[in-house]
Design an enzyme around this catalytic site. Structure first.
Site, PDB file in Angstrom:
ATOM      1  N   HIS A  26       0.831  -1.213   0.000  1.00 58.18           N
ATOM      2  CA  HIS A  26       0.000   0.000   0.000  1.00 58.18           C
ATOM      3  C   HIS A  26       0.865   1.262   0.000  1.00 58.18           C
ATOM      4  O   HIS A  26       0.691   2.155  -0.849  1.00 58.18           O
ATOM      5  CB  HIS A  26      -0.909  -0.016   1.225  1.00 58.18           C
ATOM      6  CG  HIS A  26      -1.886   1.104   1.280  1.00 58.18           C
ATOM      7  ND1 HIS A  26      -3.184   0.981   0.851  1.00 58.18           N
ATOM      8  CD2 HIS A  26      -1.757   2.388   1.720  1.00 58.18           C
ATOM      9  CE1 HIS A  26      -3.812   2.140   1.021  1.00 58.18           C
ATOM     10  NE2 HIS A  26      -2.973   3.008   1.551  1.00 58.18           N
ATOM     11  N   GLU A  27       1.793   1.343   0.935  1.00 56.88           N
ATOM     12  CA  GLU A  27       2.632   2.543   1.042  1.00 56.88           C
ATOM     13  C   GLU A  27       3.628   2.646  -0.107  1.00 56.88           C
ATOM     14  O   GLU A  27       3.910   3.745  -0.600  1.00 56.88           O
ATOM     15  CB  GLU A  27       3.359   2.564   2.389  1.00 56.88           C
ATOM     16  CG  GLU A  27       2.437   2.602   3.604  1.00 56.88           C
ATOM     17  CD  GLU A  27       1.476   3.779   3.590  1.00 56.88           C
ATOM     18  OE1 GLU A  27       1.823   4.835   3.020  1.00 56.88           O
ATOM     19  OE2 GLU A  27       0.364   3.644   4.147  1.00 56.88           O
ATOM     20  N   HIS A  30       1.850   4.133  -3.085  1.00 55.37           N
ATOM     21  CA  HIS A  30       1.744   5.595  -2.954  1.00 55.37           C
ATOM     22  C   HIS A  30       3.062   6.257  -3.375  1.00 55.37           C
ATOM     23  O   HIS A  30       3.078   7.205  -4.161  1.00 55.37           O
ATOM     24  CB  HIS A  30       1.460   5.974  -1.496  1.00 55.37           C
ATOM     25  CG  HIS A  30       0.051   5.781  -1.063  1.00 55.37           C
ATOM     26  ND1 HIS A  30      -1.039   6.115  -1.838  1.00 55.37           N
ATOM     27  CD2 HIS A  30      -0.455   5.299   0.105  1.00 55.37           C
ATOM     28  CE1 HIS A  30      -2.152   5.842  -1.177  1.00 55.37           C
ATOM     29  NE2 HIS A  30      -1.826   5.345   0.006  1.00 55.37           N
TER      30      HIS A  30
END
Length: 211
Positions: A26-27, A30
């Site tokens: 997820h990170e 980003h």
């Protein structure tokens, strides 16, 4: 009591890889999307890596086990580096949740391929793969909820006219309280259960066509 304790440890051990994978992917998504759109901040902060140490917040990880609500280290970006700040901020925000959905989809494919190849799978392996799939779907859904500081909030703020977005920013001071209220009420089940089934249904339908 001992059976319950044993079950808790089994679930914890099978969920740990899934939680770490969900947080890291997820990170990283980003950071990678922001960098691809012209912002070098994530690279300077050491976030263009799949090393869990760069993304996992230990307290947030612990909270996930205790109250099923946690967090990773947020990726810092500078929207002034984007050629189209509003559009690109939306893309960066969506990259995290959709990367989780992608991981869940690939995991489902991998499980089906292993079964079709006749590869023996222990109950532990099945639990790990199922956890990766379900936790990533839940992680994606949760982060799309349009309340601060979640990704869905960033998307909503960029879509709204400037005046409404400015008023919406007033909710940020109450973000933690809002999250607690949501987590302590049936609202989260009303959102998660049908959305989880819907996404799984789509994945299974797509895989069924080809496999």
């Amino acid at each position: 009591m001992f059976d319950d304790l044993g079950y808790f440890f089994v679930r914890a051990l099978t969920s740990l890889p899934a939680i770490i994978i969900a947080m890291v992917i997820h990170e990283w998504a980003h950071a990678r999307t922001a960098y691809a759109l012209g912002d070098p901040t994530p690279k300077m902060m050491g976030r263009l890596t799949l090393n869990p140490a760069a993304h996992v917040d230990l307290l947030g990880l612990l909270m996930l086990f205790i109250v099923h609500f946690g967090w990773a280290k947020p990726v810092q970006i500078n929207p002034y580096n984007f050629s189209n700040p509003r559009r690109d901020d939306i893309l960066v925000s969506l990259a995290g949740p959709f990367s989780n959905f992608a991981v869940a989809f690939v995991t489902l494919i991998f499980m089906i391929v292993l079964v079709k190849m006749g590869v023996p799978m222990s109950e532990g392996m099945q639990l790990v793969f199922s956890s990766i799939m379900i936790i990533n779907i839940n992680f994606g859904i949760f982060n799309l909820i349009p309340i601060p500081p979640l990704d869905g909030y960033h998307v909503l703020k960029q879509i709204l006219p400037y005046e409404l977005a400015e008023k919406l920013e007033g909710l940020e001071r109450y973000s933690f309280l809002i999250l607690i209220i949501i987590l302590m009420t049936p609202i989260i089940s009303v959102i998660f259960v049908p959305m989880q089934r819907f996404i799984l249904g789509i994945f299974q339908g797509i895989v069924g066509i080809f496999l």
